[in-house]
Write an enzyme that holds these catalytic residues in place. Sequence first.
Site, PDB file in Angstrom:
ATOM      1  N   PRO A  24       0.841  -1.217   0.088  1.00  0.00           N
ATOM      2  CA  PRO A  24      -0.120   0.030   0.073  1.00  0.00           C
ATOM      3  C   PRO A  24       0.859   1.323  -0.086  1.00  0.00           C
ATOM      4  O   PRO A  24       1.834   1.357   0.835  1.00  0.00           O
ATOM      5  CB  PRO A  24      -0.877   0.039   1.228  1.00  0.00           C
ATOM      6  CG  PRO A  24       0.054  -0.867   2.226  1.00  0.00           C
ATOM      7  CD  PRO A  24       0.959  -2.002   1.115  1.00  0.00           C
ATOM      8  N   CYS A 108       4.310   3.773   8.679  1.00  0.00           N
ATOM      9  CA  CYS A 108       4.448   5.023   7.995  1.00  0.00           C
ATOM     10  C   CYS A 108       5.440   5.959   8.708  1.00  0.00           C
ATOM     11  O   CYS A 108       5.065   6.212  10.009  1.00  0.00           O
ATOM     12  CB  CYS A 108       3.251   5.495   7.548  1.00  0.00           C
ATOM     13  SG  CYS A 108       3.428   6.988   6.542  1.00  0.00           S
ATOM     14  N   ASN A 210       9.477  -7.250   3.354  1.00  0.00           N
ATOM     15  CA  ASN A 210       9.353  -5.876   2.622  1.00  0.00           C
ATOM     16  C   ASN A 210      10.520  -5.124   2.903  1.00  0.00           C
ATOM     17  O   ASN A 210      10.849  -4.932   3.881  1.00  0.00           O
ATOM     18  CB  ASN A 210       7.907  -4.821   2.971  1.00  0.00           C
ATOM     19  CG  ASN A 210       7.766  -3.611   2.326  1.00  0.00           C
ATOM     20  OD1 ASN A 210       7.578  -2.631   2.873  1.00  0.00           O
ATOM     21  ND2 ASN A 210       7.934  -3.788   0.968  1.00  0.00           N
ATOM     22  N   GLY A 211      10.954  -4.259   1.434  1.00  0.00           N
ATOM     23  CA  GLY A 211      12.002  -3.416   1.604  1.00  0.00           C
ATOM     24  C   GLY A 211      12.857  -3.755   0.571  1.00  0.00           C
ATOM     25  O   GLY A 211      13.736  -4.797   0.591  1.00  0.00           O
ATOM     26  N   ASP A 212      13.182  -3.026  -0.409  1.00  0.00           N
ATOM     27  CA  ASP A 212      14.261  -2.945  -1.413  1.00  0.00           C
ATOM     28  C   ASP A 212      14.291  -4.232  -2.310  1.00  0.00           C
ATOM     29  O   ASP A 212      15.213  -4.474  -2.969  1.00  0.00           O
ATOM     30  CB  ASP A 212      15.704  -3.119  -0.640  1.00  0.00           C
ATOM     31  CG  ASP A 212      16.196  -1.812   0.088  1.00  0.00           C
ATOM     32  OD1 ASP A 212      15.484  -0.781  -0.152  1.00  0.00           O
ATOM     33  OD2 ASP A 212      17.240  -1.919   0.864  1.00  0.00           O
ATOM     34  N   GLY A 234       7.144  -2.746  -2.805  1.00  0.00           N
ATOM     35  CA  GLY A 234       6.671  -1.253  -2.665  1.00  0.00           C
ATOM     36  C   GLY A 234       7.072  -0.273  -4.126  1.00  0.00           C
ATOM     37  O   GLY A 234       6.790  -0.228  -5.050  1.00  0.00           O
ATOM     38  N   ARG A 235       7.993   0.648  -3.615  1.00  0.00           N
ATOM     39  CA  ARG A 235       8.429   1.456  -4.478  1.00  0.00           C
ATOM     40  C   ARG A 235       8.907   0.788  -5.871  1.00  0.00           C
ATOM     41  O   ARG A 235       8.853   1.833  -6.935  1.00  0.00           O
ATOM     42  CB  ARG A 235       9.595   2.373  -3.935  1.00  0.00           C
ATOM     43  CG  ARG A 235       8.927   3.238  -2.637  1.00  0.00           C
ATOM     44  CD  ARG A 235      10.240   3.977  -2.065  1.00  0.00           C
ATOM     45  NE  ARG A 235      10.919   2.971  -1.119  1.00  0.00           N
ATOM     46  CZ  ARG A 235      12.339   3.167  -0.893  1.00  0.00           C
ATOM     47  NH1 ARG A 235      12.622   4.440  -1.074  1.00  0.00           N
ATOM     48  NH2 ARG A 235      13.014   2.067  -0.188  1.00  0.00           N
TER      49      ARG A 235
END
Length: 324
Positions: A24, A108, A210-212, A234-235
């Site tokens: 999200p 967040c 999650n992450g990278d 994510g990004r």
Amino acid sequence: MRLQKMATIKEILRQFEFPVYLAPMEGITDGAFRRICKEYGADIVITEFISSDALSREVEKSIRKMDFREDERPFGIQIFGSQEAPLVAAAQYAAAQNPDFIDINWGCPVKKIVSKGAGSAILQDIPKMVALTAAVVKAVNLPVTVKTRLGWESANKPIVEVAERLQDVGIQAIAIHGRTRAQQYGGEADWTLIGEVKNNPRMTIPVIGNGDINSAEKALAYRDRYGVDAIMVGRAAIGNPWIFSQIKALLRGEPCIEPTYEERVDLVMRHLRENELTKGERVAVLEMRTQYSGYFRGIHNFKPKKIQLMSALSIAECEEILRG
């Protein structure tokens, strides 16, 4: 794929060889983008985060964020807040929309969220985090999951204990971003603690890493290295829904294929036109500006077109620039 009512998170994840979530993201994971990512292989999608205060007051903009279509399932609604009454009210409001699960954002790092005691600010008060989560679990007849971080700062990363305590009050899965709040999105995500949570013999719920995760190769490598039950992208998915199809291709032992320029343009135009239907042309065009870098990453000499797109005010103008 339509799920039976009240499917547990474990039941949802078992439907997929290796479940991949679209994380999200505020201003990114609206309905149009979620559906595009689903089409390209994202298994589970979640709304942008929604303020519990706004939702409990029935603010129309927040209500619209919960809209979804059946072809988006498995689908979750993410809420955030710092006070029990509005958080519970928001969870009940969200549950009434019949998603597959409710997700609480305890991760967040954005200042305007943290300053209100919400998001990752709760990592400074673990007992409150646990109490608020328990209240939401008791208030809804749907699975509740949590997305959080390793801790508030490098000197205090209590995620192993936090995960146990949240499991004990009834959450059905935990997604962990491998950074502290202090890191924001800088530096490298530390997956070692995510692995510790997954390998903790007390943990029985799914752990989502999650992450990278910025390539199919990394997604599968981290799955194998840390043993997580699912990966959350994510990004790296912003303007790049192909990352999901590439992960699925690699799972099948097939090569990861990069889209052509024409395919990228066609998808941008679809994205723009779908958002025009719900947000209007001006908003659709303005919001797309954050995604051009992703959609056209690696395209030689795209910069002049991007400069023009940053000042385009209509979908027709955008298409003329892209196809010119």
